[in-house]
Design an enzyme around this catalytic site. Structure first.
Site, PDB file in Angstrom:
ATOM      1  N   ARG A 236     116.515  -6.168  -6.402  1.00 11.91           N
ATOM      2  CA  ARG A 236     118.173  -6.654  -7.504  1.00 11.91           C
ATOM      3  C   ARG A 236     116.964  -7.753  -8.788  1.00 11.91           C
ATOM      4  O   ARG A 236     115.796  -8.926  -7.263  1.00 11.91           O
ATOM      5  CB  ARG A 236     118.834  -7.265  -6.455  1.00 11.91           C
ATOM      6  CG  ARG A 236     119.950  -5.873  -5.658  1.00 11.91           C
ATOM      7  CD  ARG A 236     120.692  -5.495  -7.763  1.00 11.91           C
ATOM      8  NE  ARG A 236     121.793  -4.254  -6.947  1.00 11.91           N
ATOM      9  CZ  ARG A 236     121.164  -3.397  -6.882  1.00 11.91           C
ATOM     10  NH1 ARG A 236     120.586  -3.005  -7.154  1.00 11.91           N
ATOM     11  NH2 ARG A 236     122.319  -2.253  -6.685  1.00 11.91           N
ATOM     12  N   ASP A 260     112.251  -3.028 -12.453  1.00  9.97           N
ATOM     13  CA  ASP A 260     113.360  -2.522 -12.945  1.00  9.97           C
ATOM     14  C   ASP A 260     113.869  -2.902 -12.490  1.00  9.97           C
ATOM     15  O   ASP A 260     115.461  -2.400 -13.012  1.00  9.97           O
ATOM     16  CB  ASP A 260     113.419  -0.976 -12.062  1.00  9.97           C
ATOM     17  CG  ASP A 260     114.535   0.614 -12.562  1.00  9.97           C
ATOM     18  OD1 ASP A 260     114.430   0.744 -13.577  1.00  9.97           O
ATOM     19  OD2 ASP A 260     115.500   0.417 -11.317  1.00  9.97           O
ATOM     20  N   GLU A 265     120.370  -8.840 -16.079  1.00 12.80           N
ATOM     21  CA  GLU A 265     120.406  -7.333 -16.476  1.00 12.80           C
ATOM     22  C   GLU A 265     121.194  -7.261 -17.194  1.00 12.80           C
ATOM     23  O   GLU A 265     121.931  -6.655 -18.398  1.00 12.80           O
ATOM     24  CB  GLU A 265     119.529  -6.648 -15.704  1.00 12.80           C
ATOM     25  CG  GLU A 265     120.689  -6.321 -14.053  1.00 12.80           C
ATOM     26  CD  GLU A 265     120.350  -5.198 -13.636  1.00 12.80           C
ATOM     27  OE1 GLU A 265     118.877  -5.376 -12.902  1.00 12.80           O
ATOM     28  OE2 GLU A 265     120.770  -4.291 -13.405  1.00 12.80           O
ATOM     29  N   HIS A 297     116.851  -0.458 -15.044  1.00 15.58           N
ATOM     30  CA  HIS A 297     117.242  -0.450 -13.891  1.00 15.58           C
ATOM     31  C   HIS A 297     117.406   1.629 -13.746  1.00 15.58           C
ATOM     32  O   HIS A 297     118.255   1.674 -13.617  1.00 15.58           O
ATOM     33  CB  HIS A 297     118.300  -0.543 -14.176  1.00 15.58           C
ATOM     34  CG  HIS A 297     119.137  -1.251 -12.584  1.00 15.58           C
ATOM     35  ND1 HIS A 297     120.211  -2.216 -11.646  1.00 15.58           N
ATOM     36  CD2 HIS A 297     118.867   0.078 -11.732  1.00 15.58           C
ATOM     37  CE1 HIS A 297     120.156  -2.331 -10.667  1.00 15.58           C
ATOM     38  NE2 HIS A 297     119.649  -0.432 -10.321  1.00 15.58           N
ATOM     39  N   PHE A 300     117.314   5.336  -9.792  1.00 17.88           N
ATOM     40  CA  PHE A 300     117.742   5.826  -9.567  1.00 17.88           C
ATOM     41  C   PHE A 300     118.074   6.671  -9.954  1.00 17.88           C
ATOM     42  O   PHE A 300     118.699   8.154  -9.859  1.00 17.88           O
ATOM     43  CB  PHE A 300     119.138   5.085  -8.611  1.00 17.88           C
ATOM     44  CG  PHE A 300     119.728   4.497 -10.384  1.00 17.88           C
ATOM     45  CD1 PHE A 300     119.860   3.970 -11.169  1.00 17.88           C
ATOM     46  CD2 PHE A 300     121.156   6.141 -10.853  1.00 17.88           C
ATOM     47  CE1 PHE A 300     120.490   3.608 -12.620  1.00 17.88           C
ATOM     48  CE2 PHE A 300     121.786   5.727 -11.608  1.00 17.88           C
ATOM     49  CZ  PHE A 300     121.199   4.920 -12.895  1.00 17.88           C
TER      50      PHE A 300
END
Ligand code: NAD
Length: 336
Positions: A236, A260, A265, A297, A300
């Protein structure tokens, strides 16, 4: 159940629709592109639940607006829940469900991708070769084999990342508030956090964002690190004090930075802003360093992870609908 799904991208719709079709009693999914905040909350009127993602703003005003519209359930389609005002959620009687695990491999492998790209400067080499520049000056890397990697947070993602780095022949140091027996068994050494900062060539963050971990990487911790350290954050954005990090990049203390996630963000990520003038000067400054690699981000973002996220999110909602206690509920009763 009738669910308003916020912050929907085409891939969310695709994976959630496919998972919903496999349920015995499918839900009625209403896909909305809007990010969930107090202004967008009225769009949930007439639904029984909202489904939200990492940058939806589930602060008190949003929760009050949702509660006023009769919503009682928030189904997060992510692991982290730092975007929710948990005290307000408890007061207003919400149930918060999440997807605690969907693919630690997705995030761990992206983390390692950042490490390799930064070390061997693949982001620069790619552009050079396309321009017909085959010079190697400035592309010098170091062997990962034999280097020391510090993993902060040895839960699901941290443990997988640590295992991959051991496979490269790295020495792994770990810090966590709870030791992971699997990591101990695999020969990782738990050390105090300051020791990890002092000894590591590469530091990778895999703990959640909490009041205790906010700005874990700050002027004080940076001062302890080796000159030229590699810092990687796929957890985070708030784990880093970005201003202190920029200072450390300018001085050469940080030799490589892979991100990331970014503290601000929510105003940038997941959108195509290529035709606009980005107003965030801190983010733009980060982009000027040749030894910084930022992804938006996406750690995932693998097929397996999206399938698992969609399936668990909908199963969570079905479980709630049947009146069963869910192991994936955020324990609001344990809040202090
Ligand atoms: P996890 O709960 O399995 O592991 C987190 C670990 O952090 C736990 O072992 C916990 O004890 C530890 N921890 C808690 N407080 C700590 C502290 N103060 N200092 C050190 N360690 C502490 O979670 P996970 O599935 O491994 O996910 C880790 C983080 O990755 C999440 O919190 C989330 O923020 C982030 N994440 C990012 C993406 C992405 O796409 N970039 C995707 C999923 C998760």
């Amino acid at each position: 159940m009738k669910i308003a799904v916020f912050s929907t991208k085409p891939y969310d719709e695709r994976f959630l629709t496919a998972a919903n079709a496999k349920l015995e009693s499918p839900h009625a999914l209403h896909f909305l592109e809007a990010r969930l905040n107090a202004d967008a909350a009225p769009l949930a009127a007439g639904h029984k639940a909202v489904c939200a993602f990492v940058n939806d703003q589930l602060n008190r005003p949003t929760l009050e607006a949702l509660a006023a519209g009769g919503i009682k359930l928030i189904a997060l389609r992510c692991a982290g829940f730092n975007q929710v005002d948990l005290h307000a959620a408890r007061e207003l009687g919400f149930t918060i469900l999440r997807v605690p695990a969907y693919s630690p491999y997705s995030v761990a492998e992206h983390t390692v991708g950042l490490i390799l790209a930064l070390n061997r400067r693949l982001h620069r080499a790619y552009n050079r070769v396309r321009e017909g520049n085959f010079a190697l000056d400035g592309l010098l890397g170091f062997d990962l084999h034999g280097s020391t990697v510090g993993i902060v947070g040895t839960g699901k993602i941290g443990a997988v990342t640590a295992g991959i780095m051991q496979g490269f022949g790295c020495k792994v140091l770990a810090f966590d508030v709870h030791q992971n027996p699997e990591c101990v068994q695999r020969g990782m050494a738990y050390v105090p956090l300051d020791e990890l900062f002092k000894q590591s060539d590469i530091i990778s963050l895999h703990c959640p964002l909490t009041p205790q971990t906010q700005h874990l990487i700050n002027a004080r911790s940076l001062a302890m690190m080796k000159k030229g350290v590699m810092v990687i954050n796929t957890s985070r954005g708030g784990l880093l004090d970005t201003h202190a990090v920029i200072h450390a990049l300018k001085s050469g203390k940080i030799g490589y930075l892979g991100l990331d996630v970014y503290e601000q963000e929510a105003d940038l990520f997941f959108e195509d802003l290529s035709n606009t003038i980005i107003q965030d000067d801190v983010f733009q400054r980060l982009q000027t360093f040749p030894n910084v690699l930022i992804t938006g981000h996406q750690a995932f973002f693998t097929t397996q992870a999206l399938e698992n996220i969609a399936r668990t999110t909908l199963e969570n909602i079905s479980c709630y609908e049947r009146g069963e206690a869910s192991p994936n509920a955020v324990p609001l009763d344990k809040l202090r």
